[in-house]
Design a protein around this motif. Structure first.
Motif, PDB file in Angstrom:
ATOM      1  N   GLY A 237       2.591  -1.095   3.435  1.00  9.71           N
ATOM      2  CA  GLY A 237       1.564  -1.231   4.459  1.00  9.71           C
ATOM      3  C   GLY A 237       0.418  -2.079   3.924  1.00  9.71           C
ATOM      4  N   ILE A 238      -0.096  -2.973   4.759  1.00  6.94           N
ATOM      5  CA  ILE A 238      -1.142  -3.910   4.357  1.00  6.94           C
ATOM      6  C   ILE A 238      -2.415  -3.673   5.169  1.00  6.94           C
ATOM      7  CG2 ILE A 238      -1.731  -6.357   4.096  1.00  6.94           C
ATOM      8  CD1 ILE A 238       0.752  -5.597   2.487  1.00  6.94           C
ATOM      9  N   PHE A 239      -3.555  -3.662   4.467  1.00  3.71           N
ATOM     10  CA  PHE A 239      -4.846  -3.672   5.146  1.00  3.71           C
ATOM     11  C   PHE A 239      -5.819  -4.503   4.325  1.00  3.71           C
ATOM     12  CE2 PHE A 239      -5.412   0.034   2.386  1.00  3.71           C
ATOM     13  CZ  PHE A 239      -6.735  -0.070   1.979  1.00  3.71           C
ATOM     14  N   HIS A 240      -6.902  -4.925   4.960  1.00  6.22           N
ATOM     15  CA  HIS A 240      -7.933  -5.706   4.285  1.00  6.22           C
ATOM     16  C   HIS A 240      -9.100  -4.787   3.933  1.00  6.22           C
ATOM     17  CE1 HIS A 240      -5.615  -8.941   6.115  1.00  6.22           C
ATOM     18  NE2 HIS A 240      -6.105  -9.712   5.160  1.00  6.22           N
ATOM     19  N   THR A 241      -9.606  -4.924   2.723  1.00  2.00           N
ATOM     20  CA  THR A 241     -10.747  -4.121   2.290  1.00  2.00           C
ATOM     21  C   THR A 241     -12.026  -4.698   2.880  1.00  2.00           C
ATOM     22  OG1 THR A 241     -11.081  -5.423   0.287  1.00  2.00           O
ATOM     23  CG2 THR A 241      -9.598  -3.517   0.123  1.00  2.00           C
ATOM     24  N   GLU A 242     -13.139  -4.009   2.678  1.00  2.00           N
ATOM     25  CA  GLU A 242     -14.427  -4.464   3.202  1.00  2.00           C
ATOM     26  C   GLU A 242     -14.849  -5.809   2.631  1.00  2.00           C
ATOM     27  OE1 GLU A 242     -17.003  -1.273   2.213  1.00  2.00           O
ATOM     28  OE2 GLU A 242     -16.149   0.067   3.714  1.00  2.00           O
ATOM     29  N   ASP A 243     -14.424  -6.103   1.392  1.00  2.00           N
ATOM     30  CA  ASP A 243     -14.784  -7.378   0.782  1.00  2.00           C
ATOM     31  C   ASP A 243     -13.708  -8.452   0.956  1.00  2.00           C
ATOM     32  OD1 ASP A 243     -13.056  -6.076  -0.915  1.00  2.00           O
ATOM     33  OD2 ASP A 243     -14.195  -6.466  -2.739  1.00  2.00           O
ATOM     34  N   GLY A 244     -12.739  -8.215   1.868  1.00  2.00           N
ATOM     35  CA  GLY A 244     -11.762  -9.227   2.235  1.00  2.00           C
ATOM     36  C   GLY A 244     -10.511  -9.293   1.384  1.00  2.00           C
TER      37      GLY A 244
ATOM     38  N   ARG B 267      -5.154  -7.857  -8.768  1.00  2.00           N
ATOM     39  CA  ARG B 267      -4.910  -9.221  -9.217  1.00  2.00           C
ATOM     40  C   ARG B 267      -5.345 -10.222  -8.164  1.00  2.00           C
ATOM     41  NH1 ARG B 267       1.459  -8.613 -10.620  1.00  2.00           N
ATOM     42  NH2 ARG B 267       1.238  -6.867 -12.011  1.00  2.00           N
ATOM     43  N   ASN B 268      -6.005 -11.269  -8.542  1.00  3.39           N
ATOM     44  CA  ASN B 268      -6.319 -12.440  -7.710  1.00  3.39           C
ATOM     45  C   ASN B 268      -6.507 -12.138  -6.221  1.00  3.39           C
ATOM     46  OD1 ASN B 268      -5.846 -13.561 -10.164  1.00  3.39           O
ATOM     47  ND2 ASN B 268      -4.023 -14.673  -9.573  1.00  3.39           N
ATOM     48  N   GLY B 269      -7.400 -11.277  -5.871  1.00  6.00           N
ATOM     49  CA  GLY B 269      -7.683 -10.997  -4.470  1.00  6.00           C
ATOM     50  C   GLY B 269      -6.691 -10.085  -3.801  1.00  6.00           C
ATOM     51  N   ARG B 270      -5.756  -9.513  -4.562  1.00  6.08           N
ATOM     52  CA  ARG B 270      -4.744  -8.612  -4.024  1.00  6.08           C
ATOM     53  C   ARG B 270      -4.785  -7.293  -4.796  1.00  6.08           C
ATOM     54  NH1 ARG B 270       0.546  -9.764  -5.793  1.00  6.08           N
ATOM     55  NH2 ARG B 270       1.285  -7.661  -5.794  1.00  6.08           N
ATOM     56  N   ILE B 271      -4.678  -6.205  -4.068  1.00  6.52           N
ATOM     57  CA  ILE B 271      -4.723  -4.876  -4.677  1.00  6.52           C
ATOM     58  C   ILE B 271      -3.437  -4.135  -4.331  1.00  6.52           C
ATOM     59  CG2 ILE B 271      -5.909  -2.649  -4.635  1.00  6.52           C
ATOM     60  CD1 ILE B 271      -8.441  -4.192  -3.808  1.00  6.52           C
TER      61      ILE B 271
ATOM     62  N   THR C 200     -10.372   5.333  -5.640  1.00  7.25           N
ATOM     63  CA  THR C 200      -9.760   5.705  -4.369  1.00  7.25           C
ATOM     64  C   THR C 200     -10.320   4.794  -3.288  1.00  7.25           C
ATOM     65  OG1 THR C 200      -9.577   7.988  -5.108  1.00  7.25           O
ATOM     66  CG2 THR C 200      -9.413   7.600  -2.752  1.00  7.25           C
ATOM     67  N   ILE C 201      -9.427   4.339  -2.414  1.00  9.50           N
ATOM     68  CA  ILE C 201      -9.800   3.407  -1.344  1.00  9.50           C
ATOM     69  C   ILE C 201      -9.220   3.926  -0.040  1.00  9.50           C
ATOM     70  CG2 ILE C 201      -7.803   1.921  -1.757  1.00  9.50           C
ATOM     71  CD1 ILE C 201      -9.624  -0.460  -1.174  1.00  9.50           C
ATOM     72  N   ARG C 202      -9.887   3.611   1.068  1.00 10.34           N
ATOM     73  CA  ARG C 202      -9.432   4.055   2.386  1.00 10.34           C
ATOM     74  C   ARG C 202      -9.382   2.865   3.320  1.00 10.34           C
ATOM     75  NH1 ARG C 202     -11.776   9.224   5.594  1.00 10.34           N
ATOM     76  NH2 ARG C 202     -10.993  10.182   3.723  1.00 10.34           N
ATOM     77  N   GLY C 203      -8.354   2.822   4.184  1.00  6.76           N
ATOM     78  CA  GLY C 203      -8.249   1.738   5.150  1.00  6.76           C
ATOM     79  C   GLY C 203      -7.195   2.019   6.196  1.00  6.76           C
ATOM     80  N   LYS C 204      -7.213   1.213   7.257  1.00  5.07           N
ATOM     81  CA  LYS C 204      -6.240   1.349   8.346  1.00  5.07           C
ATOM     82  C   LYS C 204      -5.182   0.274   8.180  1.00  5.07           C
ATOM     83  CE  LYS C 204      -5.746   1.979  13.227  1.00  5.07           C
ATOM     84  NZ  LYS C 204      -6.415   2.376  14.440  1.00  5.07           N
ATOM     85  N   ILE C 205      -3.922   0.683   8.150  1.00  4.50           N
ATOM     86  CA  ILE C 205      -2.809  -0.235   7.941  1.00  4.50           C
ATOM     87  C   ILE C 205      -2.685  -1.153   9.149  1.00  4.50           C
ATOM     88  CG2 ILE C 205      -0.326  -0.431   7.514  1.00  4.50           C
ATOM     89  CD1 ILE C 205      -1.907   0.830   5.192  1.00  4.50           C
ATOM     90  N   GLU C 206      -2.729  -2.465   8.889  1.00  5.13           N
ATOM     91  CA  GLU C 206      -2.683  -3.470   9.958  1.00  5.13           C
ATOM     92  C   GLU C 206      -1.262  -3.925  10.265  1.00  5.13           C
ATOM     93  OE1 GLU C 206      -5.229  -6.510   8.393  1.00  5.13           O
ATOM     94  OE2 GLU C 206      -6.865  -5.081   8.125  1.00  5.13           O
ATOM     95  N   TYR C 207      -0.459  -4.110   9.229  1.00  8.81           N
ATOM     96  CA  TYR C 207       0.928  -4.525   9.410  1.00  8.81           C
ATOM     97  C   TYR C 207       1.728  -4.121   8.176  1.00  8.81           C
ATOM     98  CZ  TYR C 207      -0.426  -8.572   6.530  1.00  8.81           C
ATOM     99  OH  TYR C 207      -0.907  -9.386   5.538  1.00  8.81           O
ATOM    100  N   VAL C 208       3.044  -4.348   8.207  1.00  8.42           N
ATOM    101  CA  VAL C 208       3.921  -3.932   7.118  1.00  8.42           C
ATOM    102  C   VAL C 208       4.668  -5.141   6.568  1.00  8.42           C
ATOM    103  CG1 VAL C 208       5.914  -2.510   6.522  1.00  8.42           C
ATOM    104  CG2 VAL C 208       4.205  -1.638   8.071  1.00  8.42           C
ATOM    105  N   LYS C 209       4.786  -5.167   5.254  1.00  6.72           N
ATOM    106  CA  LYS C 209       5.554  -6.187   4.556  1.00  6.72           C
ATOM    107  C   LYS C 209       6.836  -5.530   4.070  1.00  6.72           C
ATOM    108  CE  LYS C 209       4.473  -7.995   0.372  1.00  6.72           C
ATOM    109  NZ  LYS C 209       3.615  -8.632  -0.623  1.00  6.72           N
ATOM    110  N   PHE C 210       7.961  -6.226   4.189  1.00  4.42           N
ATOM    111  CA  PHE C 210       9.266  -5.683   3.803  1.00  4.42           C
ATOM    112  C   PHE C 210       9.263  -5.237   2.354  1.00  4.42           C
ATOM    113  CE2 PHE C 210      13.584  -6.055   2.217  1.00  4.42           C
ATOM    114  CZ  PHE C 210      14.272  -5.318   3.157  1.00  4.42           C
TER     115      PHE C 210
END
Length: 89
Positions: free
Chosen positions: A20-27, A49-53, A6-16
């Protein structure tokens, strides 16, 4: 982080169309389906996958500042509307 965590974050922007997209603590970039900008969400990791969750929305912890109560009682259940909880502006 692993699949099923389980992960928690604030949505920064939206992709079509509605991810919803946010960055984790490790980038890493995290995509959460059906999340709106400004919401703080809790989600379960489904793919990594490759830096994307990719994660599935479990709960909205904090609503967005411009979020409203959806006028339709079936919002979120039927899947026909994706942005009914946000103001038009």
């Amino acid at each position: 982080m692993r699949k099923g965590d389980t992960i928690r974050g604030k949505i920064e922007y939206v992709k079509f169309p509605n991810k919803g997209i946010f960055h984790t603590e490790d980038g890493k970039i995290c995509e959460v389906k059906n999340a709106a900008p400004g919401q703080t969400v809790e989600a379960r990791i489904s793919k990594k996958r490759n830096g994307r969750i990719e994660a599935n929305l479990l709960a909205v912890v904090e609503r967005a500042p411009d979020e409203i109560d959806p006028p339709c009682p079936h919002f979120g259940i039927c899947g026909g509307c994706t942005w009914l909880q946000m103001t038009y502006e």
